[in-house]
Design a protein around this motif. Structure first.
Motif, PDB file in Angstrom:
ATOM      1  N   LEU A 117      41.053  35.612  33.808  1.00 48.93           N
ATOM      2  CA  LEU A 117      41.003  35.148  35.182  1.00 48.93           C
ATOM      3  C   LEU A 117      39.720  35.592  35.867  1.00 48.93           C
ATOM      4  CD1 LEU A 117      44.664  35.936  36.364  1.00 48.93           C
ATOM      5  CD2 LEU A 117      43.791  33.912  35.166  1.00 48.93           C
ATOM      6  N   THR A 118      39.409  34.942  36.968  1.00 46.44           N
ATOM      7  CA  THR A 118      38.269  35.342  37.800  1.00 46.44           C
ATOM      8  C   THR A 118      38.662  36.467  38.759  1.00 46.44           C
ATOM      9  OG1 THR A 118      38.836  33.722  39.511  1.00 46.44           O
ATOM     10  CG2 THR A 118      37.378  32.990  37.748  1.00 46.44           C
ATOM     11  N   ILE A 119      39.951  36.694  38.898  1.00 42.35           N
ATOM     12  CA  ILE A 119      40.507  37.698  39.810  1.00 42.35           C
ATOM     13  C   ILE A 119      40.101  39.103  39.383  1.00 42.35           C
ATOM     14  CG2 ILE A 119      42.700  38.827  40.388  1.00 42.35           C
ATOM     15  CD1 ILE A 119      42.359  36.451  42.090  1.00 42.35           C
ATOM     16  N   SER A 120      39.863  39.963  40.360  1.00 40.45           N
ATOM     17  CA  SER A 120      39.646  41.383  40.102  1.00 40.45           C
ATOM     18  C   SER A 120      40.920  42.148  40.428  1.00 40.45           C
ATOM     19  CB  SER A 120      38.498  41.919  40.966  1.00 40.45           C
ATOM     20  OG  SER A 120      38.526  43.334  41.033  1.00 40.45           O
ATOM     21  N   ALA A 121      41.492  42.816  39.430  1.00 44.64           N
ATOM     22  CA  ALA A 121      42.691  43.620  39.660  1.00 44.64           C
ATOM     23  C   ALA A 121      42.410  44.711  40.686  1.00 44.64           C
ATOM     24  CB  ALA A 121      43.172  44.229  38.349  1.00 44.64           C
ATOM     25  N   TYR A 122      41.201  45.256  40.652  1.00 42.47           N
ATOM     26  CA  TYR A 122      40.824  46.316  41.602  1.00 42.47           C
ATOM     27  C   TYR A 122      40.797  45.779  43.030  1.00 42.47           C
ATOM     28  CZ  TYR A 122      37.956  49.868  43.923  1.00 42.47           C
ATOM     29  OH  TYR A 122      37.467  50.814  44.798  1.00 42.47           O
ATOM     30  N   ALA A 123      40.233  44.593  43.224  1.00 43.44           N
ATOM     31  CA  ALA A 123      40.199  44.001  44.563  1.00 43.44           C
ATOM     32  C   ALA A 123      41.615  43.664  45.040  1.00 43.44           C
ATOM     33  CB  ALA A 123      39.323  42.750  44.563  1.00 43.44           C
ATOM     34  N   GLU A 408      22.274  36.313  47.583  1.00 46.20           N
ATOM     35  CA  GLU A 408      22.093  35.743  46.255  1.00 46.20           C
ATOM     36  C   GLU A 408      22.938  36.472  45.220  1.00 46.20           C
ATOM     37  OE1 GLU A 408      20.503  33.017  45.223  1.00 46.20           O
ATOM     38  OE2 GLU A 408      20.161  32.596  47.344  1.00 46.20           O
ATOM     39  N   GLU A 409      23.085  37.798  45.388  1.00 45.27           N
ATOM     40  CA  GLU A 409      23.881  38.583  44.445  1.00 45.27           C
ATOM     41  C   GLU A 409      25.375  38.463  44.705  1.00 45.27           C
ATOM     42  OE1 GLU A 409      21.986  42.537  42.939  1.00 45.27           O
ATOM     43  OE2 GLU A 409      21.597  42.399  45.101  1.00 45.27           O
ATOM     44  N   TYR A 410      25.751  38.385  45.982  1.00 44.89           N
ATOM     45  CA  TYR A 410      27.166  38.398  46.354  1.00 44.89           C
ATOM     46  C   TYR A 410      27.481  37.253  47.326  1.00 44.89           C
ATOM     47  CZ  TYR A 410      26.073  43.122  44.786  1.00 44.89           C
ATOM     48  OH  TYR A 410      25.599  44.198  44.075  1.00 44.89           O
ATOM     49  N   PRO A 411      27.439  36.022  46.842  1.00 44.63           N
ATOM     50  CA  PRO A 411      27.713  34.886  47.731  1.00 44.63           C
ATOM     51  C   PRO A 411      29.236  34.709  47.899  1.00 44.63           C
ATOM     52  CG  PRO A 411      27.181  34.103  45.529  1.00 44.63           C
ATOM     53  CD  PRO A 411      27.072  35.590  45.481  1.00 44.63           C
ATOM     54  N   LEU A 412      29.798  35.362  48.883  1.00 41.14           N
ATOM     55  CA  LEU A 412      31.242  35.426  49.040  1.00 41.14           C
ATOM     56  C   LEU A 412      31.689  34.848  50.382  1.00 41.14           C
ATOM     57  CD1 LEU A 412      31.780  39.058  47.692  1.00 41.14           C
ATOM     58  CD2 LEU A 412      32.189  36.919  46.463  1.00 41.14           C
ATOM     59  N   ALA A 413      32.765  34.090  50.349  1.00 34.85           N
ATOM     60  CA  ALA A 413      33.402  33.592  51.561  1.00 34.85           C
ATOM     61  C   ALA A 413      34.824  34.139  51.591  1.00 34.85           C
ATOM     62  CB  ALA A 413      33.420  32.065  51.589  1.00 34.85           C
ATOM     63  N   ASP A 437      34.109  45.494  49.653  1.00 37.09           N
ATOM     64  CA  ASP A 437      33.542  46.583  48.850  1.00 37.09           C
ATOM     65  C   ASP A 437      34.092  46.520  47.424  1.00 37.09           C
ATOM     66  OD1 ASP A 437      32.043  47.536  50.946  1.00 37.09           O
ATOM     67  OD2 ASP A 437      33.387  49.192  51.444  1.00 37.09           O
ATOM     68  N   ALA A 438      35.399  46.249  47.299  1.00 38.72           N
ATOM     69  CA  ALA A 438      36.018  46.170  45.972  1.00 38.72           C
ATOM     70  C   ALA A 438      35.498  44.971  45.187  1.00 38.72           C
ATOM     71  CB  ALA A 438      37.537  46.093  46.116  1.00 38.72           C
ATOM     72  N   CYS A 439      35.287  43.842  45.862  1.00 39.36           N
ATOM     73  CA  CYS A 439      34.765  42.658  45.181  1.00 39.36           C
ATOM     74  C   CYS A 439      33.355  42.877  44.689  1.00 39.36           C
ATOM     75  CB  CYS A 439      34.812  41.452  46.133  1.00 39.36           C
ATOM     76  SG  CYS A 439      36.456  40.812  46.463  1.00 39.36           S
ATOM     77  N   ILE A 440      32.565  43.575  45.453  1.00 38.31           N
ATOM     78  CA  ILE A 440      31.187  43.856  45.035  1.00 38.31           C
ATOM     79  C   ILE A 440      31.173  44.793  43.829  1.00 38.31           C
ATOM     80  CG2 ILE A 440      29.080  45.059  45.755  1.00 38.31           C
ATOM     81  CD1 ILE A 440      29.571  43.830  48.558  1.00 38.31           C
ATOM     82  N   VAL A 441      32.075  45.772  43.828  1.00 34.98           N
ATOM     83  CA  VAL A 441      32.213  46.646  42.646  1.00 34.98           C
ATOM     84  C   VAL A 441      32.571  45.810  41.425  1.00 34.98           C
ATOM     85  CG1 VAL A 441      33.624  48.449  41.596  1.00 34.98           C
ATOM     86  CG2 VAL A 441      32.787  48.726  43.936  1.00 34.98           C
ATOM     87  N   ALA A 442      33.512  44.871  41.614  1.00 31.52           N
ATOM     88  CA  ALA A 442      33.941  44.018  40.494  1.00 31.52           C
ATOM     89  C   ALA A 442      32.818  43.133  39.994  1.00 31.52           C
ATOM     90  CB  ALA A 442      35.129  43.159  40.937  1.00 31.52           C
ATOM     91  N   MET A 443      31.994  42.609  40.905  1.00 27.75           N
ATOM     92  CA  MET A 443      30.880  41.748  40.494  1.00 27.75           C
ATOM     93  C   MET A 443      29.784  42.541  39.787  1.00 27.75           C
ATOM     94  SD  MET A 443      30.685  39.230  43.828  1.00 27.75           S
ATOM     95  CE  MET A 443      29.584  37.997  43.147  1.00 27.75           C
ATOM     96  N   ASN A 444      29.688  43.815  40.090  1.00 24.76           N
ATOM     97  CA  ASN A 444      28.676  44.669  39.458  1.00 24.76           C
ATOM     98  C   ASN A 444      29.109  45.224  38.111  1.00 24.76           C
ATOM     99  OD1 ASN A 444      26.829  44.355  41.543  1.00 24.76           O
ATOM    100  ND2 ASN A 444      27.542  46.164  42.654  1.00 24.76           N
ATOM    101  N   SER A 445      30.404  45.164  37.838  1.00 22.44           N
ATOM    102  CA  SER A 445      30.917  45.789  36.596  1.00 22.44           C
ATOM    103  C   SER A 445      30.821  44.825  35.409  1.00 22.44           C
ATOM    104  CB  SER A 445      32.355  46.221  36.801  1.00 22.44           C
ATOM    105  OG  SER A 445      33.192  45.117  37.062  1.00 22.44           O
TER     106      SER A 445
END
Length: 445
Positions: A117-123, A408-413, A437-445
């Motif tokens: 999935l695209t989902i982050s369990a952490y988020a 550009e790194e975190y294009p989030l809505a 903050d949690a989504c950005i951690v997930a995108m960086n991992s």
């Protein structure tokens, strides 16, 4: 007619009936064959980082170790009692099982399916903590790719420890409904973004206009009440301060026909379909509306209704120059080593011209910088609009916040709704801070 001719026609009739029957069988097989197979959805489901959410590979269903994550995923993956449908497993059941339409068999008996999935369990986990037991919903997605990183509906429960839902109806009201996908809410002042976009496109010089607010204004035969006395206020500041008087006047000037056309263009009255889900439609019906009702609708009240998922994509379009990706939850499905499915980025097309989108995005960033506080948005360039939606006499209003991160790194809505939360700027900003903050951690991992 001779006996020979009658027999010939009867033979033709039988042949035609047989041909029709064969065609019907072929069509039914092509459409419904996967549904006839007794699939058991054997396999694993993991989040974007590989965290196990479901494991059915040994014949017994194992769920995530974290109880909070299990509860957060229940409206996506279903529960163990069958009250909430496992939409994704149903939609991709044949791919998970290695089904072959030609042979009707699995590819290899010793293989199993794996859905990522695209989902982050952490988020998801952080969203549950941020809501603190309140009802509502939140969604965050990448408006350039379509990946949904967070989608939580509350209330929910741990499927390993099913509560007495009927015995506690207040706590678990609407627990079986995915509020993010299958509900519609009054938008409150977040709908002023629709009115603002229409005004930017239709009213020349709206950016330089000034309005006067004494705390109320007579529109038609009724009075629009504002949340403050703003005095003379410009268009940009009227959005920032959420001035009802200014936006009621703008909606009146635009008129019911124009407002309705933009609401439809922006998808407010439509629905999205992806991964076996179809979202609830919103509502913007001004047929027969009075001048006051049209003005009140432009403020975000009257009969206005938005679906959270659809409105999230509207935020993505504002951030992305007028066009955003269609959201999705499933990144890939494998059976053994064979890739059965891979998500592709698609869009619903351009809903807003780039100049209007950029101007509105800049106004929403002004809201963040001068009202909500940039520290709530991970220090990134963000835009947002809060809302407070009345629910009825004696009930605390719903709190809403809709917006984006333009990066550009975190294009989030995102969209956040807290039922009975009161002011959107107070109730929702701490939630989006924690989840972003949690989504950005997930995108960086």
């Amino acid at each position: 007619m001779s006996k020979l001719a009658r027999r010939a026609w009867f033979a033709y009739f039988l042949a035609a009936a047989m041909l029709v029957g064969v065609v019907v069988i072929i069509v039914r097989y092509a459409i419904g064959a996967p549904d006839w197979m007794p699939f058991q959805n054997d396999g694993k489901v993991v989040d974007r980082s590989g965290v196990m959410l479901i494991d059915n590979t040994d014949g017994q269903s194992e769920l995530a170790d974290n109880a909070v994550v299990r509860a957060a995923m229940i409206h996506i993956l279903g529960d163990t009692q069958g009250y909430i449908s496992p939409y994704l497993l149903n939609e991709y059941g044949d791919e998970m099982s290695g089904y072959d339409r030609i042979t009707g068999t699995r590819h290899a008996a010793d293989s199993y399916g794996k859905m990522q999935l695209t989902i982050s369990a952490y988020a998801q986990e952080q969203a549950i903590y941020a809501f603190g037991g309140r009802k509502g919903t939140i969604g965050v997605y990448n408006y350039k790719t379509g990946e949904i990183l967070c989608m939580v509906s509350l209330p929910n429960y741990d499927p390993r420890n099913v509560p007495d839902v009927k015995g506690d109806p207040d706590t678990y009201e609407g627990v079986y409904v995915n509020r993010f996908l299958h509900s519609a809410y009054a938008p409150g002042s977040t709908f002023k973004l629709v009115t603002a976009a229409a005004a930017l496109s239709e009213i020349d010089g709206i950016e330089d206009r000034a309005f006067h607010c004494d705390g109320s204004a007579l529109i038609g035969d009724e009075v629009v009440i504002c949340n403050a006395v703003h005095g003379d206020i410009g268009f940009r500041e009227a959005l920032c301060q959420s001035c009802n008087v200014a936006f009621a006047q703008i909606a009146k000037e635009l008129g019911a026909k124009t407002l309705s056309a933009y609401a439809e263009r922006f998808g407010i009255t439509g629905s999205l379909q992806f991964d076996g889900f179809r979202t609830q439609k919103g509502n913007f019906d001004l047929s027969g509306a009075t001048t006051f009702e049209t003005a009140w609708a432009g403020v975000g009240q009257y009969t206005d209704q938005i679906n959270p998922c659809q409105y999230m994509t509207f935020m993505g379009a504002i951030a992305n120059g007028g066009e955003a990706a269609t959201p999705y939850l499933v990144e890939s499905v494998f059976y053994g080593s064979e890739e059965q499915y891979r998500a592709k980025t698609t869009t619903g097309g351009r809903i807003m011209d780039r100049q209007t989108a950029d101007e509105l995005a800049d106004m929403m960033h002004y809201n963040v910088a001068n009202n909500y506080g940039e520290w709530y948005f991970s220090g990134l360039y963000a835009g947002a609009k809060s809302g407070t939606a009345e629910r009825g006499e004696g009930q605390t209003p719903n709190a809403l916040l809709a917006g984006f991160v333009r990066s550009e790194e975190y294009p989030l809505a995102f969209v956040v709704i807290v039922e009975g939360g009161g002011a959107g700027s107070t109730a929702c900003t701490p939630i989006i801070r924690q989840v972003l903050d949690a989504c950005i951690v997930a995108m960086n991992s």
